[in-house]
Design an enzyme around this catalytic site. Structure first.
Site, PDB file in Angstrom:
ATOM      1  N   ASN A 397       0.825  -1.209   0.000  1.00 22.05           N
ATOM      2  CA  ASN A 397       0.000   0.000   0.000  1.00 22.05           C
ATOM      3  C   ASN A 397       0.858   1.257   0.000  1.00 22.05           C
ATOM      4  OD1 ASN A 397      -2.480   1.314  -0.004  1.00 22.05           O
ATOM      5  ND2 ASN A 397      -2.454   1.524   2.229  1.00 22.05           N
ATOM      6  N   ASP A 398       1.452   1.561   1.129  1.00 22.03           N
ATOM      7  CA  ASP A 398       2.190   2.814   1.244  1.00 22.03           C
ATOM      8  C   ASP A 398       3.385   2.901   0.294  1.00 22.03           C
ATOM      9  OD1 ASP A 398       0.412   3.614   3.184  1.00 22.03           O
ATOM     10  OD2 ASP A 398       1.575   2.671   4.781  1.00 22.03           O
ATOM     11  N   VAL A 399       3.995   1.747  -0.023  1.00 21.15           N
ATOM     12  CA  VAL A 399       5.198   1.794  -0.856  1.00 21.15           C
ATOM     13  C   VAL A 399       4.885   2.072  -2.328  1.00 21.15           C
ATOM     14  CG1 VAL A 399       6.516   0.298   0.682  1.00 21.15           C
ATOM     15  CG2 VAL A 399       5.249  -0.708  -1.226  1.00 21.15           C
TER      16      VAL A 399
END
Lengths: 472, 94
Positions: A397-399
């Protein structure tokens, strides 16, 4: 045995550790490097057994019990449980250094604090305190990290009111007691009081480890694991200063250094400082949302995804923690092979902090037999992303959140990401519509070219695999 | 051994460690960490030396416990690293 001969053997062992670590730096030689390093350890243990006055029955017993437990644990652990296993071993190393310091404390106390030959007693007590404090923090911190990683404790960051103040008080308390103990014999503290202060110092260091790891959760775990690894080495080096043993100092220092460098690499990969990782309680509240995101997420079906993939000439797979949770690595590799057989160029893009341990994704994909030439690091894959037909984001997700690149109000602004949004089409495999670890909505999911494939990653990928097989 | 000499060794080892690690590709970070973790079990040497003839009661417990934990760290660490590395293979190697 002649002390000169023993020290000579320690030098050989140290060289074997250095060569071993060097060879761990390349995939081709890594396995031999690990073997050389372990033979160095065996050499160090064997020559130590020649020291005079050892209690062999207990030593052999301890070695046998420890070896049996270590061997079985290493054989039986599942690859997906690797982060917590490494964390736990770390803690044992720290604990051992703490106990060596403690045993030495009892010896020094038994000799009315006269100190070792040729070394001021203040020094001996100082390094005992260092070994005990660092070892204690490593032990309790690692046990908590193990609990968080294995899901026995909640993996969320927990921030108490005045957390930083509490930690600072614990740290200065433990260090202050260490300093007080070091000058204790000079200022005439009674041995009884010295022993009480020592026990308090042990307890403070254990509590510090717990409180230190408490505010760190989920996606920041790779940093903590690397930092604890570094501490376990420093604890061993401190124990080396306690018993004036050069092989402990060299080997401990090497580990301390490598862990520290890994820690800094992890921090850099998230564009955050170590202090920010340790104290900010990132993801604890989830209130920070950044800019509002327009549009809606569009769900796709396995059928339509199959047709797109079937026609693609290049596919980049971006794995994250979600792949580990779903244990989808084998299915992912099967899909990769089918795509390749279909003439598609397949690569796996690895973000340095994807997962819960440095290089977590590499281990999982290696377990599933993905050749390591197909694993591409972030900096190498990003220039290629605009030419890629399909990016498949699996539980990451965040990456892959483009807000890191273009939204200055986002809490992850500035963090290097894998530019999945530059691919022509994006499939995002996700369990639900919720935000990721950092609590930030991911703009990637709202793009015109993105299709969400909801559900368990393993089931979704297996569905795609079946489509490919049926069409043959 | 002389204290200054030990500090000297410590400082040099720190530089050596830095030079060794800084160029390692991120693909190998897990085995590297797990392998260096096994090396931190070198405290096993200190644990062996702590289990002396004449040490009894609490001191013996401390020493033996240190020895068992350090041995788990060493043996488990090396085996788990080997297990991981055995899986890292290239296309031709299969």
């Amino acid at each position: 045995m002649n002390p000169l001969l023993i020290n000579f053997a320690y030098i050989i062992a140290s060289i074997m550790f250095v060569v071993g670590i060097k060879m761990l730096g390349s995939a081709k030689s890594a396995r031999r490097g690990n073997l050389i390093s372990s033979l160095g350890m065996l050499l160090a243990v064997v020559v130590t057994l020649f020291d005079a006055g050892l209690n062999y029955s207990w030593i052999v017993g301890g070695l046998l019990v420890g070896s049996a437990i270590g061997f079985l644990a290493a054989r039986l652990v599942k690859m997906t449980a690797m982060p917590e296993m490494v964390a736990l071993f770390n803690g044992f190393g720290g604990a051992a250094s703490m106990l060596v310091g403690w045993a030495e404390w009892n010896r020094v106390a038994g000799e009315s604090f006269t100190g070792s030959v040729g070394v001021p007693v203040e020094f001996t007590i100082s390094v005992i305190a260092l070994a005990v404090i660092i070892g204690g923090v490593t032990l309790s911190g690692s046990v908590q990290a193990w609990g968080k990683l294995s899901g026995k404790l909640g993996s969320k960051a927990v921030v108490l009111p005045g957390q930083t103040l509490i930690n600072a008080a614990l740290l200065f308390g433990a260090a202050g007691l260490g300093a007080l103990l070091a000058v204790g014999p000079d200022i005439g503290l009674t041995p009884g009081l010295m022993n009480v202060l020592f026990i308090v110092m042990v307890i403070l260091s254990l509590v510090l480890g717990v409180f230190g790891v408490l505010p760190i959760g989920g996606g920041d775990m790779p940093v903590v694991i690397a930092l604890l690894n570094s501490l376990s080495g420093l604890a061993a080096a401190a124990a080396g200063f306690v018993i004036l043993n050069n092989v402990l100092i060299v080997a401990g220092c090497l580990v301390g250094c490598s862990g520290l460098i890994l820690t800094l690499i992890m921090c850099k990969a998230m564009n955050r400082s170590l202090a920010n990782v340790l104290f900010s309680g990132f993801g604890a509240s989830g209130s920070s949302s950044g800019a509002k995101v327009e549009g809606e997420m569009k769900a796709g079906s396995i059928d339509s995804a199959y047709f797109v993939l079937e026609a693609a000439s290049s596919v980049v797979i971006i794995p994250g923690y979600g792949m580990a949770v779903a244990q989808a690595q084998h299915a992912v590799h099967e899909l990769g092979e089918l795509l390749e057989a279909n003439g598609t160029d397949v690569k796996y893009a690895i973000h340095p902090v994807a997962g819960r341990m440095p290089g977590h994704m590499n281990v999982l994909l290696a377990e599933a037999d993905v050749p390591y030439e197909q694993l591409v690091e972030m900096d190498d894959i990003n220039p290629l992303m605009p030419t890629v037909d399909v990016a498949i984001v699996i539980g990451a997700n965040d990456v892959v959140n483009p807000a890191a690149a273009d939204d200055p109000s986002s809490p992850i602004y500035g963090m290097p990401i894998i530019n999945a949004h530059e691919a022509r089409t994006v499939f995002a495999l996700k369990r639900g519509q919720g935000a990721g670890f950092s609590g930030i909505v991911n703009q990637l999911y709202f793009l015109e070219k993105t299709r969400m494939l909801y559900g368990d990653a393993k089931a979704t990928v297996s569905g795609l695999v079946n489509q490919f097989k049926e069409s043959d | 051994m002389d204290l200054i000499q030990l500090l000297f060794i410590f400082t040099l080892a720190a530089f050596l460690g830095y030079e060794l690690i800084k160029r390692v590709p991120s693909q190998l970070h897990t085995p590297l960490m797990s392998g260096s973790n096994a090396i931190s079990g070198i405290t096993i040497v200190g644990a062996i030396l702590a289990v002396r003839v004449g040490a009894g009661g609490f001191d013996l417990i401390l020493g033996v416990l240190a020895l068992v934990l350090a041995t788990i760290n060493v043996v488990g660490g090396y085996f788990v690293t080997d297990r991981m590395l055995a899986m890292f293979r290239d296309k031709e190697g299969r």
